[in-house]
Design an enzyme around this catalytic site. Structure first.
Site, PDB file in Angstrom:
ATOM      1  N   ARG A 167       0.802  -1.218   0.000  1.00 54.92           N
ATOM      2  CA  ARG A 167       0.000   0.000   0.000  1.00 54.92           C
ATOM      3  C   ARG A 167       0.837   1.271   0.000  1.00 54.92           C
ATOM      4  O   ARG A 167       0.300   2.370  -0.120  1.00 54.92           O
ATOM      5  CB  ARG A 167      -0.935   0.013   1.215  1.00 54.92           C
ATOM      6  CG  ARG A 167      -1.921  -1.132   1.265  1.00 54.92           C
ATOM      7  CD  ARG A 167      -2.578  -1.233   2.634  1.00 54.92           C
ATOM      8  NE  ARG A 167      -1.614  -1.571   3.667  1.00 54.92           N
ATOM      9  CZ  ARG A 167      -1.903  -1.659   4.965  1.00 54.92           C
ATOM     10  NH1 ARG A 167      -3.148  -1.430   5.364  1.00 54.92           N
ATOM     11  NH2 ARG A 167      -0.976  -1.989   5.842  1.00 54.92           N
ATOM     12  N   CYS A 225       1.214  -0.740  10.227  1.00 56.17           N
ATOM     13  CA  CYS A 225       2.341  -1.528   9.697  1.00 56.17           C
ATOM     14  C   CYS A 225       2.372  -2.902  10.380  1.00 56.17           C
ATOM     15  O   CYS A 225       2.451  -2.997  11.611  1.00 56.17           O
ATOM     16  CB  CYS A 225       3.653  -0.789   9.937  1.00 56.17           C
ATOM     17  SG  CYS A 225       5.126  -1.699   9.418  1.00 56.17           S
TER      18      CYS A 225
END
Length: 282
Positions: A113, A168
């Site tokens: 992403r 993350c």
């Protein structure tokens, strides 16, 4: 046929093979690439306990089953991209094929992403990129150091950006008590070291999401420091400081919010450290 291995060697080989298979299965399952059915107790890694899903979301545009289905859309998309670029700029590929002079070396996360070029509006050829899990800068990582040396000494980039991102998976993994199979565990341990350095500030945070965000920021700061301390970078800073207003490469910390698309600048240079090359102004 008789095995060339001795009985002891065969036993060791079998143990190593089984260990490797289980390790690979655990890593794949933890990151969402394998089912959990049939996994022995204790082997299902704890990413789901950290709040991360271990199942991949439905893919809408590239749901593929055969080799033909895998390749055909990709090559077709490439043709359309070439046609679009040529229609916008007939000389685009002529320039791209003849010159490689990026101004930025980007150290980012391997998360799909976080595409370096797109989020800063850069064209191909403008950013030299290195990516790994959680944008970690290790001083013995030959892969990263080779790229950085080429960027600094050959391409002479003027800026190095270390970019982390919220949500993350690597950062989240570091907050779980699980001991991941190697080599993933070796990598995650470096993020856990960042937590230990900043534990006094992180431990009091009760909200897990806020703690993760803060650790993302601390991780980016620590990786910028690691870049700054590298001999390759220090040599270039020293050489360039006498011939231009600011020593280069300038080192920048940034965090990308995958939920909003916003890129946030982070101050990374320690307030009480001697700022020989004016990095606080970077």
């Amino acid at each position: 046929l008789r095995s060339p291995l001795r009985p002891v060697q065969r036993t060791m080989f079998c143990k190593q093979f089984i260990s490797a298979v289980l390790g690979a299965a655990c890593v794949a399952e933890a990151w969402g690439f394998a089912p959990t059915v049939g996994m022995p107790a204790g082997k299902t890694l704890a990413l789901r306990q950290s709040g991360l899903s271990t199942t991949r979301p439905a893919v809408t545009g590239m749901q593929m089953a055969t080799k033909e289905e895998v390749l055909a859309p990709l090559f077709e998309a490439n043709k359309k991209w070439i046609a679009k670029k040529k229609s916008e700029d007939p000389k685009f590929f002529d320039r791209l094929g003849s010159v490689h002079k990026p101004e930025v070396f980007w150290i980012g996360c391997a998360d799909s992403r976080v595409a370096a070029n797109e989020i800063i509006g850069a064209e191909p050829g403008e950013v030299f990129v290195h990516r790994n899990i959680a944008n970690v800068v290790m001083k013995n990582d030959v892969n990263l150091l080779s790229g950085l040396q080429y960027a600094v000494d050959v391409l002479e980039v003027e800026h190095i950006i270390v970019c982390g991102h919220y949500n993350c998976g690597g950062i989240a993994a570091s907050l779980t008590p699980a001991n991941f199979a190697a080599p993933l565990e070796n990598w995650v341990s470096h993020i856990r070291n960042v937590y230990r350095i900043h534990a006094d500030e992180l431990d009091p945070i009760k909200d897990q999401d806020e703690k993760l965000k803060k650790l993302v920021q601390f991780n980016v700061k620590e990786q910028c420091l690691n870049v700054y301390e590298l001999a390759i970078v220090q040599a270039r800073l020293k050489d360039s400081s006498s011939s231009q207003p600011f020593a280069t490469p300038r080192i920048h910390a940034a965090v990308y919010d995958v939920g909003t698309g916003k890129l946030e600048k982070i101050d990374w240079f320690p307030k009480d450290a001697e700022d020989t090359y004016d990095m606080k102004l970077a």
